[in-house]
Design a protein around this motif. Structure first.
Motif, PDB file in Angstrom:
ATOM      1  N   GLN A  42       0.820  -1.212   0.000  1.00 62.94           N
ATOM      2  CA  GLN A  42       0.000   0.000   0.000  1.00 62.94           C
ATOM      3  C   GLN A  42       0.852   1.260   0.000  1.00 62.94           C
ATOM      4  OE1 GLN A  42      -2.447  -0.833   3.422  1.00 62.94           O
ATOM      5  NE2 GLN A  42      -4.045  -1.770   2.160  1.00 62.94           N
ATOM      6  N   LEU A  43       2.042   1.179   0.561  1.00 62.62           N
ATOM      7  CA  LEU A  43       2.958   2.322   0.560  1.00 62.62           C
ATOM      8  C   LEU A  43       3.607   2.521  -0.800  1.00 62.62           C
ATOM      9  CD1 LEU A  43       4.765   1.819   3.974  1.00 62.62           C
ATOM     10  CD2 LEU A  43       3.152   3.631   3.375  1.00 62.62           C
ATOM     11  N   GLN A  44       3.449   1.567  -1.679  1.00 63.51           N
ATOM     12  CA  GLN A  44       4.004   1.603  -3.026  1.00 63.51           C
ATOM     13  C   GLN A  44       5.527   1.557  -3.044  1.00 63.51           C
ATOM     14  OE1 GLN A  44       2.053   4.966  -4.875  1.00 63.51           O
ATOM     15  NE2 GLN A  44       0.205   3.791  -5.218  1.00 63.51           N
ATOM     16  N   VAL A  45       6.093   0.745  -2.130  1.00 61.42           N
ATOM     17  CA  VAL A  45       7.524   0.478  -2.245  1.00 61.42           C
ATOM     18  C   VAL A  45       7.712  -0.379  -3.493  1.00 61.42           C
ATOM     19  CG1 VAL A  45       7.985   0.647   0.221  1.00 61.42           C
ATOM     20  CG2 VAL A  45       7.480  -1.570  -0.769  1.00 61.42           C
ATOM     21  N   PHE A  46       8.876  -0.324  -4.083  1.00 60.31           N
ATOM     22  CA  PHE A  46       9.143  -1.027  -5.337  1.00 60.31           C
ATOM     23  C   PHE A  46       9.107  -2.531  -5.159  1.00 60.31           C
ATOM     24  CE2 PHE A  46      11.408  -1.355  -9.453  1.00 60.31           C
ATOM     25  CZ  PHE A  46      10.666  -0.420 -10.146  1.00 60.31           C
ATOM     26  N   ASP A  47       9.698  -3.016  -4.066  1.00 68.62           N
ATOM     27  CA  ASP A  47       9.677  -4.442  -3.766  1.00 68.62           C
ATOM     28  C   ASP A  47      10.063  -4.642  -2.312  1.00 68.62           C
ATOM     29  OD1 ASP A  47       9.284  -7.146  -4.336  1.00 68.62           O
ATOM     30  OD2 ASP A  47      11.339  -7.459  -4.980  1.00 68.62           O
ATOM     31  N   VAL A  48       9.808  -5.851  -1.813  1.00 67.00           N
ATOM     32  CA  VAL A  48      10.177  -6.221  -0.450  1.00 67.00           C
ATOM     33  C   VAL A  48      10.940  -7.538  -0.514  1.00 67.00           C
ATOM     34  CG1 VAL A  48       9.334  -6.825   1.836  1.00 67.00           C
ATOM     35  CG2 VAL A  48       8.118  -5.104   0.492  1.00 67.00           C
ATOM     36  N   ILE A  49      12.120  -7.546   0.062  1.00 69.59           N
ATOM     37  CA  ILE A  49      12.914  -8.763   0.193  1.00 69.59           C
ATOM     38  C   ILE A  49      12.905  -9.106   1.672  1.00 69.59           C
ATOM     39  CG2 ILE A  49      15.189  -9.811  -0.060  1.00 69.59           C
ATOM     40  CD1 ILE A  49      15.671  -7.809  -2.379  1.00 69.59           C
ATOM     41  N   THR A  50      12.454 -10.314   1.984  1.00 74.25           N
ATOM     42  CA  THR A  50      12.339 -10.689   3.388  1.00 74.25           C
ATOM     43  C   THR A  50      13.539 -11.515   3.842  1.00 74.25           C
ATOM     44  OG1 THR A  50      11.028 -12.613   2.770  1.00 74.25           O
ATOM     45  CG2 THR A  50       9.821 -10.631   3.399  1.00 74.25           C
ATOM     46  N   LYS A  51      13.848 -11.359   5.111  1.00 73.30           N
ATOM     47  CA  LYS A  51      14.909 -12.139   5.745  1.00 73.30           C
ATOM     48  C   LYS A  51      14.304 -13.441   6.228  1.00 73.30           C
ATOM     49  CE  LYS A  51      17.224  -8.005   7.455  1.00 73.30           C
ATOM     50  NZ  LYS A  51      17.586  -7.268   8.665  1.00 73.30           N
ATOM     51  N   PRO A  52      14.994 -14.513   6.218  1.00 72.69           N
ATOM     52  CA  PRO A  52      16.363 -14.636   5.711  1.00 72.69           C
ATOM     53  C   PRO A  52      16.360 -14.642   4.190  1.00 72.69           C
ATOM     54  CG  PRO A  52      15.575 -16.777   6.412  1.00 72.69           C
ATOM     55  CD  PRO A  52      14.488 -15.779   6.734  1.00 72.69           C
ATOM     56  N   TYR A  53      17.440 -14.191   3.627  1.00 70.86           N
ATOM     57  CA  TYR A  53      17.600 -14.151   2.179  1.00 70.86           C
ATOM     58  C   TYR A  53      18.956 -14.751   1.842  1.00 70.86           C
ATOM     59  CZ  TYR A  53      20.558 -10.193   3.226  1.00 70.86           C
ATOM     60  OH  TYR A  53      21.550  -9.399   3.737  1.00 70.86           O
ATOM     61  N   ASP A  54      19.116 -15.111   0.592  1.00 67.17           N
ATOM     62  CA  ASP A  54      20.380 -15.695   0.136  1.00 67.17           C
ATOM     63  C   ASP A  54      21.308 -14.560  -0.303  1.00 67.17           C
ATOM     64  OD1 ASP A  54      22.490 -16.956  -1.103  1.00 67.17           O
ATOM     65  OD2 ASP A  54      21.236 -18.280  -2.324  1.00 67.17           O
ATOM     66  N   PRO A  55      22.358 -14.261   0.459  1.00 67.41           N
ATOM     67  CA  PRO A  55      23.233 -13.137   0.110  1.00 67.41           C
ATOM     68  C   PRO A  55      23.916 -13.303  -1.247  1.00 67.41           C
ATOM     69  CG  PRO A  55      24.196 -14.434   1.875  1.00 67.41           C
ATOM     70  CD  PRO A  55      22.818 -14.962   1.645  1.00 67.41           C
ATOM     71  N   PHE A  56      24.048 -14.541  -1.700  1.00 66.98           N
ATOM     72  CA  PHE A  56      24.687 -14.773  -2.989  1.00 66.98           C
ATOM     73  C   PHE A  56      23.770 -14.397  -4.149  1.00 66.98           C
ATOM     74  CE2 PHE A  56      26.835 -17.726  -0.083  1.00 66.98           C
ATOM     75  CZ  PHE A  56      28.131 -17.246  -0.214  1.00 66.98           C
ATOM     76  N   ASN A  57      22.466 -14.358  -3.891  1.00 67.24           N
ATOM     77  CA  ASN A  57      21.500 -14.009  -4.933  1.00 67.24           C
ATOM     78  C   ASN A  57      20.924 -12.610  -4.785  1.00 67.24           C
ATOM     79  OD1 ASN A  57      21.749 -16.540  -6.110  1.00 67.24           O
ATOM     80  ND2 ASN A  57      20.165 -17.409  -4.791  1.00 67.24           N
ATOM     81  N   LEU A  58      21.330 -11.881  -3.754  1.00 67.23           N
ATOM     82  CA  LEU A  58      20.748 -10.576  -3.479  1.00 67.23           C
ATOM     83  C   LEU A  58      20.949  -9.589  -4.632  1.00 67.23           C
ATOM     84  CD1 LEU A  58      19.205  -8.784  -1.525  1.00 67.23           C
ATOM     85  CD2 LEU A  58      21.392  -8.173  -0.477  1.00 67.23           C
ATOM     86  N   ALA A  59      22.146  -9.479  -5.138  1.00 67.86           N
ATOM     87  CA  ALA A  59      22.418  -8.536  -6.232  1.00 67.86           C
ATOM     88  C   ALA A  59      21.591  -8.885  -7.464  1.00 67.86           C
ATOM     89  CB  ALA A  59      23.909  -8.519  -6.580  1.00 67.86           C
ATOM     90  N   ASP A  60      21.466 -10.171  -7.761  1.00 68.19           N
ATOM     91  CA  ASP A  60      20.656 -10.590  -8.916  1.00 68.19           C
ATOM     92  C   ASP A  60      19.197 -10.240  -8.695  1.00 68.19           C
ATOM     93  OD1 ASP A  60      22.869 -11.597 -10.259  1.00 68.19           O
ATOM     94  OD2 ASP A  60      22.553 -13.653  -9.539  1.00 68.19           O
ATOM     95  N   ARG A  61      18.713 -10.445  -7.489  1.00 68.52           N
ATOM     96  CA  ARG A  61      17.308 -10.131  -7.167  1.00 68.52           C
ATOM     97  C   ARG A  61      17.036  -8.650  -7.328  1.00 68.52           C
ATOM     98  NH1 ARG A  61      13.118 -11.647  -3.307  1.00 68.52           N
ATOM     99  NH2 ARG A  61      11.439 -10.197  -3.809  1.00 68.52           N
ATOM    100  N   VAL A  62      17.916  -7.811  -6.825  1.00 65.28           N
ATOM    101  CA  VAL A  62      17.755  -6.362  -6.958  1.00 65.28           C
ATOM    102  C   VAL A  62      17.784  -5.960  -8.419  1.00 65.28           C
ATOM    103  CG1 VAL A  62      18.809  -4.122  -6.438  1.00 65.28           C
ATOM    104  CG2 VAL A  62      18.612  -5.868  -4.641  1.00 65.28           C
ATOM    105  N   ALA A  63      18.727  -6.493  -9.174  1.00 62.42           N
ATOM    106  CA  ALA A  63      18.799  -6.166 -10.608  1.00 62.42           C
ATOM    107  C   ALA A  63      17.538  -6.600 -11.330  1.00 62.42           C
ATOM    108  CB  ALA A  63      20.026  -6.851 -11.219  1.00 62.42           C
ATOM    109  N   GLN A  64      17.008  -7.758 -10.987  1.00 56.46           N
ATOM    110  CA  GLN A  64      15.778  -8.254 -11.615  1.00 56.46           C
ATOM    111  C   GLN A  64      14.608  -7.326 -11.286  1.00 56.46           C
ATOM    112  OE1 GLN A  64      14.480 -11.991 -10.034  1.00 56.46           O
ATOM    113  NE2 GLN A  64      12.945 -12.310 -11.610  1.00 56.46           N
ATOM    114  N   VAL A  65      14.490  -6.913 -10.057  1.00 51.68           N
ATOM    115  CA  VAL A  65      13.390  -6.047  -9.653  1.00 51.68           C
ATOM    116  C   VAL A  65      13.479  -4.687 -10.352  1.00 51.68           C
ATOM    117  CG1 VAL A  65      12.486  -4.737  -7.685  1.00 51.68           C
ATOM    118  CG2 VAL A  65      13.019  -7.162  -7.434  1.00 51.68           C
ATOM    119  N   LEU A  66      14.675  -4.181 -10.503  1.00 49.64           N
ATOM    120  CA  LEU A  66      14.848  -2.846 -11.093  1.00 49.64           C
ATOM    121  C   LEU A  66      14.821  -2.839 -12.619  1.00 49.64           C
ATOM    122  CD1 LEU A  66      17.543  -1.365  -8.707  1.00 49.64           C
ATOM    123  CD2 LEU A  66      15.070  -0.981  -8.698  1.00 49.64           C
ATOM    124  N   SER A  67      14.882  -4.017 -13.240  1.00 46.84           N
ATOM    125  CA  SER A  67      14.892  -4.022 -14.716  1.00 46.84           C
ATOM    126  C   SER A  67      13.499  -3.961 -15.295  1.00 46.84           C
ATOM    127  CB  SER A  67      15.588  -5.273 -15.232  1.00 46.84           C
ATOM    128  OG  SER A  67      14.887  -6.443 -14.859  1.00 46.84           O
TER     129      SER A  67
END
Length: 67
Positions: A42-67
């Protein structure tokens, strides 16, 4: 946990500033209850990544969300 302000307060500050309002915001949070996730949407944030998350995939996830 963030000192001084939490993520939602930081997001509100960014939204209140004309210079930073258009920056896409991705929250990284441990708050993953359905009601909390709904409020983030409802706040219109771009995306939410919840913990725990895989730090090895974090950069890929962010790039995917922003593309």
């Amino acid at each position: 946990m963030m000192p001084v302000m939490d993520g939602l307060e930081t997001f509100s500050e960014l939204q209140a500033n004309l210079v930073t309002r258009s920056i896409p915001v991705i929250l990284l949070t441990a708050k993953a209850q359905p009601a909390e996730l709904k409020s983030f949407t409802q706040l219109q944030v771009f995306d939410v990544i919840t913990k725990p998350y895989d730090p090895f995939n974090l950069a890929d996830r962010v790039a995917q969300v922003l593309s």
